[in-house]
Design an enzyme around this catalytic site. Sequence first.
Site, PDB file in Angstrom:
ATOM      1  N   GLY A  15      12.111  51.111  24.087  1.00  0.00           N
ATOM      2  CA  GLY A  15      11.076  51.322  25.103  1.00  0.00           C
ATOM      3  C   GLY A  15      11.038  52.713  25.705  1.00  0.00           C
TER       4      GLY A  15
ATOM      5  N   ASP B 120      -1.735  51.448  10.065  1.00  0.00           N
ATOM      6  CA  ASP B 120      -1.777  52.873  10.467  1.00  0.00           C
ATOM      7  C   ASP B 120      -3.036  53.583   9.957  1.00  0.00           C
ATOM      8  OD1 ASP B 120       0.790  52.520  11.599  1.00  0.00           O
ATOM      9  OD2 ASP B 120       1.765  53.048   9.714  1.00  0.00           O
TER      10      ASP B 120
ATOM     11  N   HIS C  77       2.654  56.380  16.231  1.00  0.00           N
ATOM     12  CA  HIS C  77       3.391  56.366  14.963  1.00  0.00           C
ATOM     13  C   HIS C  77       4.168  57.683  14.835  1.00  0.00           C
ATOM     14  CE1 HIS C  77       4.385  55.157  10.916  1.00  0.00           C
ATOM     15  NE2 HIS C  77       4.139  56.407  10.553  1.00  0.00           N
TER      16      HIS C  77
ATOM     17  N   GLU D 213       5.967  62.329  20.805  1.00  0.00           N
ATOM     18  CA  GLU D 213       5.560  60.968  21.218  1.00  0.00           C
ATOM     19  C   GLU D 213       5.403  60.816  22.723  1.00  0.00           C
ATOM     20  OE1 GLU D 213       7.439  57.605  19.250  1.00  0.00           O
ATOM     21  OE2 GLU D 213       8.344  58.968  17.821  1.00  0.00           O
TER      22      GLU D 213
ATOM     23  N   ARG E 252       3.550  31.361  11.639  1.00  0.00           N
ATOM     24  CA  ARG E 252       2.960  32.626  12.077  1.00  0.00           C
ATOM     25  C   ARG E 252       1.632  32.429  12.802  1.00  0.00           C
ATOM     26  NH1 ARG E 252       6.168  36.999  12.548  1.00  0.00           N
ATOM     27  NH2 ARG E 252       4.824  38.767  12.908  1.00  0.00           N
TER      28      ARG E 252
ATOM     29  N   ASN F 274       9.066  55.065  24.797  1.00  0.00           N
ATOM     30  CA  ASN F 274       7.639  55.392  24.955  1.00  0.00           C
ATOM     31  C   ASN F 274       7.042  54.665  26.154  1.00  0.00           C
ATOM     32  OD1 ASN F 274       6.409  57.248  22.795  1.00  0.00           O
ATOM     33  ND2 ASN F 274       7.804  55.950  21.629  1.00  0.00           N
TER      34      ASN F 274
END
Length: 197
Positions: A12, A151, A110, A181, A66, A14
């Site tokens: 975490g 992406d 990313h 980032e 899922r 970011n």
Amino acid sequence: MLKVGVMVSGGGTNLQAILDAIDNGTITNARVEVVISNNPGAYALERARNHGIEAVCLSPKSFPDRDAFNEALLDKVDEYDLDLIVLAGFLVTVPVAMIQKYRNKIINIHPSLIPSFCGVGYYGIKVHEAALKRGVKLTGATVHFVDEGMDSGPIILQKAVQVLPGDSPKELQQRVMEEAEWKILPQAIQMIADGKL
Ligand code: GAR
């Protein structure tokens, strides 16, 4: 006030950069409403709680399959009436139904200059291992909108970072975080909060 949800899987840092940017006024007009993780052990959840932000964990392991997890994840996100969802090291494939419902409202960070070292199998430290293996002299980070591909959504911001001789994957990862980032992710959020995107 832009209502932001942050989705995380790990440390975490970011997320912390976003919270710091809100605290120091680099991001204005935005509030983190909730932090959601797939991983109960994610330190990011602790960072959220330390900040008085609701921290929620939804582990795929707690669901029969899922589809059930995806449905619960979307239901959870819907509860907060979010304007923006930030994937900040969220290492789970975002359900297609969420991408469709929140079109142009989900962004991802990313750790490379897309289209290099991205797509299936490129996440976290693996990205930096691949960059070093290829011998690139410049790498960096990208913030992009999330679409149905991996992406592949429209790019919002990129920042280049130098690869130095003798870098280990961890050293490179740290430099990419510090120099790219933690800067471009808050910057992108501010652009969206300002209505510039
Ligand atoms: C970050 O380097 C982020 O760019 C990467 O995971 C790390 C999470 O670190 N994301 C991806 O690789 C997505 N494909 P953090 O939890 O300390 O923010």
